[in-house]
Every structure is written in C-alpha cells, then in structure tokens.
Design a protein around this motif. Structure first.
Motif, PDB file in Angstrom:
ATOM      1  N   MET A   1       4.009 -10.931   5.942  1.00 10.71           N
ATOM      2  CA  MET A   1       2.953 -10.568   5.002  1.00 10.71           C
ATOM      3  C   MET A   1       1.707 -11.427   5.238  1.00 10.71           C
ATOM      4  SD  MET A   1       2.042  -8.719   2.286  1.00 10.71           S
ATOM      5  CE  MET A   1       3.399  -8.267   1.199  1.00 10.71           C
ATOM      6  N   LYS A   5      -2.148 -10.162   6.484  1.00  8.81           N
ATOM      7  CA  LYS A   5      -3.314 -10.352   5.629  1.00  8.81           C
ATOM      8  C   LYS A   5      -4.314 -11.354   6.195  1.00  8.81           C
ATOM      9  CE  LYS A   5      -1.783  -9.030   1.012  1.00  8.81           C
ATOM     10  NZ  LYS A   5      -1.638  -9.478  -0.393  1.00  8.81           N
ATOM     11  N   ASP A  12      -4.928  -4.391   1.549  1.00  4.27           N
ATOM     12  CA  ASP A  12      -3.718  -4.142   0.761  1.00  4.27           C
ATOM     13  C   ASP A  12      -3.296  -2.681   0.872  1.00  4.27           C
ATOM     14  OD1 ASP A  12      -3.584  -6.758  -0.044  1.00  4.27           O
ATOM     15  OD2 ASP A  12      -4.617  -6.416  -1.962  1.00  4.27           O
ATOM     16  N   LYS A  13      -4.257  -1.777   0.919  1.00  4.00           N
ATOM     17  CA  LYS A  13      -3.961  -0.349   1.031  1.00  4.00           C
ATOM     18  C   LYS A  13      -3.235  -0.045   2.337  1.00  4.00           C
ATOM     19  CE  LYS A  13      -6.300   4.171   1.150  1.00  4.00           C
ATOM     20  NZ  LYS A  13      -5.455   4.824   0.132  1.00  4.00           N
ATOM     21  N   ASP A  16       0.308  -1.557   2.071  1.00  4.70           N
ATOM     22  CA  ASP A  16       1.187  -0.837   1.147  1.00  4.70           C
ATOM     23  C   ASP A  16       1.569   0.537   1.669  1.00  4.70           C
ATOM     24  OD1 ASP A  16       1.131  -2.942  -0.593  1.00  4.70           O
ATOM     25  OD2 ASP A  16      -0.414  -2.083  -1.904  1.00  4.70           O
ATOM     26  N   GLU A  17       0.610   1.228   2.267  1.00  6.42           N
ATOM     27  CA  GLU A  17       0.842   2.623   2.633  1.00  6.42           C
ATOM     28  C   GLU A  17       1.384   2.813   4.044  1.00  6.42           C
ATOM     29  OE1 GLU A  17      -2.622   4.919   1.813  1.00  6.42           O
ATOM     30  OE2 GLU A  17      -2.644   4.409  -0.317  1.00  6.42           O
ATOM     31  N   ASP A  20       4.202  -1.569   5.066  1.00  7.51           N
ATOM     32  CA  ASP A  20       5.372  -1.824   4.227  1.00  7.51           C
ATOM     33  C   ASP A  20       6.516  -0.849   4.518  1.00  7.51           C
ATOM     34  OD1 ASP A  20       6.732  -3.207   1.978  1.00  7.51           O
ATOM     35  OD2 ASP A  20       6.548  -1.257   1.034  1.00  7.51           O
ATOM     36  N   GLY A 167       2.968   3.531  -1.794  1.00 11.32           N
ATOM     37  CA  GLY A 167       2.750   2.144  -2.184  1.00 11.32           C
ATOM     38  C   GLY A 167       3.925   1.501  -2.856  1.00 11.32           C
ATOM     39  N   SER A 168       4.918   2.271  -3.284  1.00 10.96           N
ATOM     40  CA  SER A 168       6.114   1.699  -3.899  1.00 10.96           C
ATOM     41  C   SER A 168       7.239   2.716  -3.834  1.00 10.96           C
ATOM     42  CB  SER A 168       5.859   1.303  -5.354  1.00 10.96           C
ATOM     43  OG  SER A 168       5.568   2.452  -6.126  1.00 10.96           O
ATOM     44  N   ASN A 176      12.409   6.164   2.012  1.00  9.90           N
ATOM     45  CA  ASN A 176      11.468   5.233   2.654  1.00  9.90           C
ATOM     46  C   ASN A 176      10.784   5.917   3.832  1.00  9.90           C
ATOM     47  OD1 ASN A 176      10.441   2.334   3.057  1.00  9.90           O
ATOM     48  ND2 ASN A 176      11.245   2.838   5.085  1.00  9.90           N
TER      49      ASN A 176
END
Length: 319
Positions: A1, A5, A12-13, A16-17, A20, A167-168, A176
């Motif tokens: 992570m 970053k 973050d987008k 997350d998209e 992740d 995103g989640s 997934n």
C-alpha cells in the motif's frame, strides 16, 4: 500500500478500483499485508511474459513431466502417503516408509516436494531436526473459487480478467474477480459451452460458511448485474459445477519466517527457520527441499524451486 501511494503516487481511486481487487486476487491478502518486493516481482512477470492456460488444464504440466519420465524408464508410484524417511548408515541411502507399510523405497537422493508443514514433519525424524515436530503450523492464505458451466457464448468474448472495482467487497456482492477460461482456451469446455471462474476472498468465504447456497445465489445476482444481457441465463440456466474453499492456497510470506525470495529461490540443500543466515541448517547429504515456500508463493516459485532441487538431485545421483 505504501509503495503504491508514496513511491508511485497512485490515487485512492486507482488503488481501490484496480490494484486492490487485482493484487488481492494474486496475493490473497489485503494490500497492507502485501510485500512491495512481491509487487515488483509480479509486475515484472506480467511485463516480460504472457498469462496463459495449458491446453488440457494445469494438470497437463504434471502429465507431460510424467510422460517424459516414463519414456526413460522411471518408475512412478502414486497415492502412497510417506510416513517416515530414515537414513541407512551402512550405505548412506534413504529408506522411505509409507503409512500403509506396504512400500519401502531405498534412494540415493530424496526431494521433499511438499508444503512446509509436511516437510517439517518428515524432517523431524532426522538428527538436529527433532525440534521441527514442536513448531506451530505456519499461517496460510486461503481463497474461494466457484466454477459455472453454461450453453452458448460467454458474456465477455475478450481474454481478460474482470475485477470488482466498486471499491469494497460486501456480503451481498462477494465476487472479487471473474474470468472465462473457455475464451482463453476453448479446450476448457465442450463445443458450444462456456466456463466461468469466480474468485471470492477468504473473509467472504468464511461469512458464507455453511450457507453455500446463499453464496451461489449472491454470486449469480452480482454477475447478472455485471452482464445484464445474460442475466436470465446466469440466474436460471448456469450450472454450478463446483465450489471450492482452498484453505492452504499459499504460505504467508510477508513478516513470516520465510519471506519471499525473488532471486532464484533458497538453497534446496538447507533448511531455513528464519530470515537470517544464522537460522540455516544444512540438510542430510542427498535430501533436497522444493515448493513455493522456498521462493515465492506462486506457481512460478514452485516450478523454479522444483528445477533447482531436480538439478541438485541429479548431480547427487551421478556421484
């Protein structure tokens, strides 16, 4: 992570998209439990090579190896659980005993091509390795995998991996990632049929434990939302072929006793109990280790360590 970053400045987008779900599908762990070393290794593999499927499935790799071995007269015995490995001091050969007591094999070289837990158990009978019997089980990564078959064309006709980029992951949207192996390799399904492969994260599989029919229903609903043109077929006509919860899919390497080794793997002639060189003990002459725990928790690591051990064993036999 932190690498994504701070080093590469991904938003973050984007994380997350894309990263992740993509990296969780590879490492079977949250981003904060993943190694930047493994990220660079996997990225390198994707850049340098192509993702592929053997024509007759992953089992074709083992079939090809066994066929070549039989051609040169190698005796292959399967479905025998090895109980003990002893060293015969008279000629420094190994004596392998099976659990059913029906098979005794004498060998000049032995390769333990198992997971770390089984290797520890078998080696605990050797001098200087008795402590292995008392070690706790090493942590493992797990994953769920669901296969559907269906008649007709696949909803996606490109050989791609489709990620859950919302995103989640929620309990009602358990997927997934999904792919259609029959698009990549037509031999994965009979003519006129398709094959769908769905990956589900470990924590989601645990939430559905004992409620597999609910997991099936929620997966179908999610896929129907993703592929609305095929929604009716997905919900009513797709055949649930098999659902797996693979509890020992990968060894945990980040912050574990055996971190990932991306530089050719560890020495197959030595047992490593920790990250430092002082934690390495030479194995009995003629005994070798291989498995993904010896390199990287991946098919690449397993095969790489197998080649290393095979070459070392061949040299031992020639002595």
């Amino acid at each position: 992570m932190t690498c994504l970053k701070k080093r590469y400045n991904f938003s973050d987008k984007m994380i997350d998209e894309f990263f992740d779900p993509f990296l969780q599908g590879i490492y079977l762990a949250p981003l904060e439990e993943q190694s930047s070393k493994m990220f660079h290794f996997v990225l390198k593999m994707f850049i340098q090579g192509s993702v592929s499927l053997p024509q007759n499935g992953i089992g074709a790799v083992a079939d090809q190896l066994s066929e070549k071995l039989r051609e040169v007269g190698v005796d292959i015995r399967m479905n025998r659980t090895v109980d003990k490995i002893l060293i015969e001091r008279s000629d420094d050969r190994f004596l392998i005993k099976t659990l059913d007591k029906k098979c005794l094999i004498r060998a000049k070289a032995v390769i333990l091509a198992t997971d770390k837990q089984v290797a520890n158990k078998l080696m605990s009978g050797f001098e200087r390795f008795n402590f292995l019997a008392e070690l706790p089980k090493e942590a493992q990564r797990s994953v769920g995998c669901i296969y559907y078959t269906f008649e007709g064309k696949e909803p996606v006709t490109d050989p791609i991996l489709i990620l859950n980029g919302v995103g989640s992951i929620s309990s009602n949207d358990p997927v997934n990632n999904v792919c259609f192996p029959s698009v990549v390799n037509p031999f994965c399904a009979p003519t006129g049929y398709g094959l769908c492969c769905v990956s589900v994260r470990s924590e989601t599989m645990k939430k559905y434990e004992g409620r597999e029919e609910h997991l099936d229903a929620d997966v179908r609903t999610q896929l129907a939302n993703w592929f609305p043109n095929d929604a009716e077929d997905i919900k009513k006509r797709w055949n649930l072929k098999k659902m797996y919860f693979i509890k020992n899919a990968q060894p945990v390497q980040l912050n574990g006793l055996l971190p990932a080794n991306v530089f050719g793997g560890r020495d197959c002639r030595a047992f490593t109990s920790g990250a430092g060189s002082e934690d390495t003990i030479s194995l009995p002459d003629g005994l070798f280790l291989c498995g993904d725990h010896m390199a990287t928790s991946s098919l690449n690591g397993a095969l790489e360590s197998g080649v290393n051990a095979g070459l070392a064993a061949a040299s031992q036999v020639k002595k």
